[in-house]
Structures are given as C-alpha cells and as structure tokens.
Design an enzyme around this catalytic site. Sequence first.
Site, PDB file in Angstrom:
ATOM      1  N   THR A 181      12.731  37.011  48.909  1.00 36.30           N
ATOM      2  CA  THR A 181      13.865  37.734  49.269  1.00 36.30           C
ATOM      3  C   THR A 181      14.191  37.625  50.842  1.00 36.30           C
ATOM      4  O   THR A 181      15.269  37.267  51.468  1.00 36.30           O
ATOM      5  CB  THR A 181      14.129  39.026  48.860  1.00 36.30           C
ATOM      6  OG1 THR A 181      13.007  39.742  49.307  1.00 36.30           O
ATOM      7  CG2 THR A 181      14.425  39.175  47.387  1.00 36.30           C
TER       8      THR A 181
ATOM      9  N   PHE B 291      17.598  38.079  41.795  1.00 33.47           N
ATOM     10  CA  PHE B 291      18.814  38.391  40.758  1.00 33.47           C
ATOM     11  C   PHE B 291      18.546  39.394  39.480  1.00 33.47           C
ATOM     12  O   PHE B 291      19.510  39.818  39.139  1.00 33.47           O
ATOM     13  CB  PHE B 291      19.057  36.846  40.151  1.00 33.47           C
ATOM     14  CG  PHE B 291      18.160  36.468  39.434  1.00 33.47           C
ATOM     15  CD1 PHE B 291      17.860  36.339  38.357  1.00 33.47           C
ATOM     16  CD2 PHE B 291      17.303  35.273  39.926  1.00 33.47           C
ATOM     17  CE1 PHE B 291      16.820  35.862  37.446  1.00 33.47           C
ATOM     18  CE2 PHE B 291      16.402  34.308  39.464  1.00 33.47           C
ATOM     19  CZ  PHE B 291      16.071  34.783  38.152  1.00 33.47           C
ATOM     20  N   ARG B 292      17.224  39.851  39.634  1.00 33.90           N
ATOM     21  CA  ARG B 292      16.966  40.817  38.705  1.00 33.90           C
ATOM     22  C   ARG B 292      16.976  42.442  39.300  1.00 33.90           C
ATOM     23  O   ARG B 292      16.867  43.376  38.610  1.00 33.90           O
ATOM     24  CB  ARG B 292      15.509  41.001  38.188  1.00 33.90           C
ATOM     25  CG  ARG B 292      15.174  39.667  37.151  1.00 33.90           C
ATOM     26  CD  ARG B 292      13.850  39.706  36.777  1.00 33.90           C
ATOM     27  NE  ARG B 292      13.470  38.408  36.099  1.00 33.90           N
ATOM     28  CZ  ARG B 292      13.711  38.053  34.832  1.00 33.90           C
ATOM     29  NH1 ARG B 292      14.391  38.981  33.971  1.00 33.90           N
ATOM     30  NH2 ARG B 292      13.213  36.922  34.483  1.00 33.90           N
TER      31      ARG B 292
ATOM     32  N   GLN C 164       5.907  33.726  39.883  1.00 34.86           N
ATOM     33  CA  GLN C 164       6.946  33.543  38.847  1.00 34.86           C
ATOM     34  C   GLN C 164       8.508  32.977  39.380  1.00 34.86           C
ATOM     35  O   GLN C 164       9.211  33.019  38.784  1.00 34.86           O
ATOM     36  CB  GLN C 164       7.391  35.158  38.450  1.00 34.86           C
ATOM     37  CG  GLN C 164       6.008  35.916  38.052  1.00 34.86           C
ATOM     38  CD  GLN C 164       6.258  37.428  38.119  1.00 34.86           C
ATOM     39  OE1 GLN C 164       7.453  37.784  37.585  1.00 34.86           O
ATOM     40  NE2 GLN C 164       5.509  38.090  38.668  1.00 34.86           N
TER      41      GLN C 164
ATOM     42  N   ASP D 240      11.353  28.518  43.416  1.00 32.40           N
ATOM     43  CA  ASP D 240      11.929  28.136  44.396  1.00 32.40           C
ATOM     44  C   ASP D 240      10.864  26.812  45.163  1.00 32.40           C
ATOM     45  O   ASP D 240      11.514  26.295  46.091  1.00 32.40           O
ATOM     46  CB  ASP D 240      12.389  29.223  45.300  1.00 32.40           C
ATOM     47  CG  ASP D 240      11.132  30.135  45.568  1.00 32.40           C
ATOM     48  OD1 ASP D 240       9.940  29.692  45.991  1.00 32.40           O
ATOM     49  OD2 ASP D 240      11.413  31.217  45.487  1.00 32.40           O
TER      50      ASP D 240
ATOM     51  N   HIS E 170       6.908  30.007  35.751  1.00 32.16           N
ATOM     52  CA  HIS E 170       8.579  29.550  35.375  1.00 32.16           C
ATOM     53  C   HIS E 170       9.048  28.459  35.773  1.00 32.16           C
ATOM     54  O   HIS E 170      10.388  28.288  35.598  1.00 32.16           O
ATOM     55  CB  HIS E 170       9.269  30.844  35.736  1.00 32.16           C
ATOM     56  CG  HIS E 170       8.916  32.259  35.120  1.00 32.16           C
ATOM     57  ND1 HIS E 170       9.325  33.454  35.746  1.00 32.16           N
ATOM     58  CD2 HIS E 170       8.021  32.493  34.199  1.00 32.16           C
ATOM     59  CE1 HIS E 170       8.696  34.486  34.943  1.00 32.16           C
ATOM     60  NE2 HIS E 170       7.924  34.243  34.303  1.00 32.16           N
TER      61      HIS E 170
ATOM     62  N   CYS F  47      14.552  12.269  24.742  1.00 33.61           N
ATOM     63  CA  CYS F  47      13.669  11.042  25.113  1.00 33.61           C
ATOM     64  C   CYS F  47      12.712  11.198  26.102  1.00 33.61           C
ATOM     65  O   CYS F  47      11.679  10.434  26.255  1.00 33.61           O
ATOM     66  CB  CYS F  47      14.495   9.886  25.678  1.00 33.61           C
ATOM     67  SG  CYS F  47      15.106  10.049  27.323  1.00 33.61           S
TER      68      CYS F  47
ATOM     69  N   SER G 209       7.089  43.516  40.936  1.00 35.45           N
ATOM     70  CA  SER G 209       7.050  45.074  40.455  1.00 35.45           C
ATOM     71  C   SER G 209       5.960  45.092  39.310  1.00 35.45           C
ATOM     72  O   SER G 209       5.647  46.072  38.704  1.00 35.45           O
ATOM     73  CB  SER G 209       8.365  45.494  39.818  1.00 35.45           C
ATOM     74  OG  SER G 209       8.813  44.632  38.866  1.00 35.45           O
TER      75      SER G 209
HETATM   76 ZN   LIG Z   1      16.954  10.949  27.090  1.00 34.33          ZN
END
Ligand SMILES: [Zn+2]
Length: 247
Positions: free
Chosen positions: A25, A32-33, A99, A102, A117, A128, A190
């Site tokens: 931040t 965003f949470r 987590q 970025d 994540h 593919c 948190s």
């Molecule tokens: Zn493909």
Amino acid sequence: MLARCVERLRAARKIAVLTGAGISTESGIPDFRSPNGLWQRREVRESITRSCFFHQPERFYRYFQELFLPWTDIEPNGAHRALAQLEQKYGKWVAVATQNIDGLHQAAGSSQVAELHGHLRTAACPDCGAVYDMAEVRQALDQKRTPACECGGVIKPDVVLFGDSLDPDTWVKAQVWMQQADLIFCIGTSLTVTPANTLIDRRRRDSALIIINLEPTAWDDDADFVFHEKAGELLPRLVGQLDGQFF
Ligand SMILES: [Zn+2]
C-alpha cells in the site's frame, strides 16, 4: 524492543518472510480487500473469479483491467528494498512468500520469492498452454478486444483467481521455507487469508516471529516482536541497524 529485535535479526541464519497487501500500500497499490476497497463491491468480487473468466471473459477482463492493470508501473518501497538488502548487503538467506501479485519483491532485488497468488508478468492459454506477456493482454484490452490465443482460446492471467487452486510447487516451497527458518517476518498481512495464514503454523518452535502490520493480527500474542507501524519506515530502520557494532 527495536534493539532486541535487531540482535535477533543479526543472529538469524535463515529468514522466511510472509507478506500481504499491507507491504505494497505504501507503493500506492490499494488494498482492495480493505473496508473501502473495491472488493466490497459485489460485482467486482463476483467478476474476478475462475467461473466468471470461463463463462463471461469480457466481464472478467473489464474488472481485471480496472483493478490490476494500473499497478504495473508501480515501484518497490523501503520495506521491499530492506528485505532485498538483507540478502544483498548482509548476506542473509532470505525467502519471501507473498500473497501479492505485484512483483515488487523481485523488482527490489529479492532472489527467492514464492508468489502464492501468482503474478502479473504473464498470462497463458488454458486450451493449448501458450504463454503470453502481460503487455499483449494489455494491448488487446486497450483495443477493446478480449485477449485471445492463436488457437482461439481466451488467455488467462497467471494469477490465482477465486476458484483456482494454488500452484502446488509454489505452495510446497513456501511451506518448506517456513519450516527451515529460524526467523519469520509477517508483514502487511492480517493473517486472515487462508491458506497463506496456515504457513505460520509450519514454523519451528524455536523460530522468532516478528509481525509488522498497521492493525493488530490474530497472531500478535504468539509473536516475539509486534510492530503496528508502516513497514516501509520500520524495516529500513531495523535492517539499517545491522550496520552497527559488528565486530
Ligand atoms: Zn491457445
């Protein structure tokens, strides 16, 4: 408390770090949470999901673009840089499980990073397996096209969406780091997001736990050191003190 924490850090041989949105931040990336974050909007929550990607890719990409693509020009802050310095300047073994998607730990110079994540560097075709640079996704979205693979499939960003499983190799790596470490930092999280918070359960009994988070966490009572401060200010101060009295 800071002096004792510095001594513990100086003595540490293997350092594992778990980071969450709070560390970024200060680089200008919104959590965003958070209570005012975009995640409180139901249509956002329900759009950035695996199910929405496969059934309504246009809707998925509308919110993905709004939420995540503005982040790509953002720079690491003092907290990311201090963690990288622990390796580069002080020769510590440091492994970061994050987590965040970025990429700021790598941008700061950390060499061992497990992105639980996923990340915003690439995207891949679920049909593919072809891999694309995120710049190609961005270009398609800028031209109001849904990012498509040469095979006709819709390209999926390499981030873990709600409904996706974590990458097993990344997860195992993060667990092993937690088990090996004799010092663990939890920064800007948190510790409520599962399963990342269960990583803390993996730590050795004799390891030191240092929590840096603006708000109290569920693990504060178990921690050896707790700082409810900005990581971007505290960590450089902490790491900077490793310079002194090293004879
Ligand atoms: Zn493909």
